[in-house]
Design an enzyme around this catalytic site. Sequence first.
Site, PDB file in Angstrom:
ATOM      1  N   HIS A   1       0.813  -1.220   0.000  1.00  0.00           N
ATOM      2  CA  HIS A   1       0.000   0.000   0.000  1.00  0.00           C
ATOM      3  C   HIS A   1       0.848   1.273   0.000  1.00  0.00           C
ATOM      4  CE1 HIS A   1       0.388  -0.240   4.521  1.00  0.00           C
ATOM      5  NE2 HIS A   1       0.491   1.066   4.363  1.00  0.00           N
TER       6      HIS A   1
ATOM      7  N   ASP B   1       0.044  -7.680   1.309  1.00  0.00           N
ATOM      8  CA  ASP B   1       0.423  -6.271   1.434  1.00  0.00           C
ATOM      9  C   ASP B   1       1.935  -6.107   1.477  1.00  0.00           C
ATOM     10  OD1 ASP B   1       0.010  -3.528   1.530  1.00  0.00           O
ATOM     11  OD2 ASP B   1      -0.022  -3.474   3.721  1.00  0.00           O
TER      12      ASP B   1
ATOM     13  N   SER C   1       4.782   2.489   8.013  1.00  0.00           N
ATOM     14  CA  SER C   1       4.415   1.356   7.158  1.00  0.00           C
ATOM     15  C   SER C   1       5.581   0.951   6.272  1.00  0.00           C
ATOM     16  CB  SER C   1       3.216   1.713   6.283  1.00  0.00           C
ATOM     17  OG  SER C   1       2.049   1.823   7.057  1.00  0.00           O
TER      18      SER C   1
END
Length: 468
Positions: A120, A151, A225
């Site tokens: 993402h 992911d 992230s």
Amino acid sequence: MFKKIILSSILTSFTIAASISFKEAQDNVRRVNPQGSDNSVILSYHDSIKDAKNSVVNISTSKTVTRARDPFFDDFFNDPYFRRFFDIPQQRGGSNKEVVNSLGSGVIISSDGYIITNNHVVENTDEITVNLVNSNEEYKAKVIGNDPKTDLAVIKIEAKNLAAISFADSDDLMEGDVVFAIGNPFGVGSSITTGIISALNKDNIGLNQYENFIQTDASINPGNSGGALVDSRGALVGINSAILSRSGGNNGIGFAIPSNMAKNIAKSLIEKGKVERGFLGVSITSLQGDSKTVYTNKEGALITDVEKGSAADKAGLKRGDLVLKVNEKNIKNANDLKNYIGTLSPNEKIVLIYERDGVTKSVTFSLQAQSEALSAEGLIDGLELKDLDKQSRSNIPNSVNGVFVSSVKKDSKAENAGFEVGDIIIAVEQNEIKNIQELSNALKANRSKSFIKIWVYRQGYAQLLILR
């Protein structure tokens, strides 16, 4: 007098309930300074994580998005008197295009420039820029491969002699282990936070198709992230991925993708450019409640349906079989089976041990490729369908998942229901859809109904279609 009697009764009852004895902690304990008697010593993990810090990079991305205009506000803001008063340039065209920038982190996994991060962070971006720690030089990165189901993604920069991180075996982790989260929170640059492993094997979070998260209370915030979760040696145990938060900030519940899963996915993406997973062809659930009483084994993955023509079907597996073990992997629940099969390749031979009618049995067979086992053809009459990829996801928000409608046959049941090319099937009844497999399962579960409610994403809105 009546009130006093009642009060006396209550007090007597309380006295009886309070007669429990408690296990007392040991007396005469001593408090010890962690550094001992030498006050010149400072307790620090600096030497343990200094190398790991150099393996974590800052990632910035940009992409151009098109936003549909609201007719009312278009008329209002395009009024020439309004625009002249506020000195706003005249807009042209039928839509607004704007560049959206975002930040994230990544982890160097090879000295020649391969970097692992979250999908993402880099998905559907026009440009990816990487900054190394303690360096002002910027590198343009290209995407080597991505895997939305976990992911994870791998990108590459043209550089040599980089500080590649060391991988730990995430299967050896234990709750209470000290860990450090390294990344670029809120774009402030390289930062380190610490905590412990709060829980392991967390699934059903609803983030990815394959979930086996490490939960930690080490502070993970926006921008972290794709960064590293390392142990007290500085070895990689996970890739920071998400937080549970109502405010957007850290609430002490963060999730990381285990390093073993990250390693397998990265290897496949680098060597093949994609992830090919073996396909078993079963619907499964975990044993719960009364279902545990009818099986000799109290843990496993319960088969609730077997797809016709699948590897499981050809191997003779049936509804009601309880999968206990695959190869050397003990299967405790449905998630164990799904995640383990997802690490195996198509055509790979497996030994599957299961319980049927109280008897433990074994079968050896080869997995199929998912594309061979599951065809979108015929799921909905008149539709050609495919899973969302980078090309079909153009101008579609990352938050939207589903199955892409690539063709609608004239005068078909699908056309009569109102399907259009470009629709994304996002739900069947109350079941959200992320891929063709989930669409197939949902349609099967509702096939006895006279009509099925199907939700599609079209031009920025969810719309309801009725399939009869």
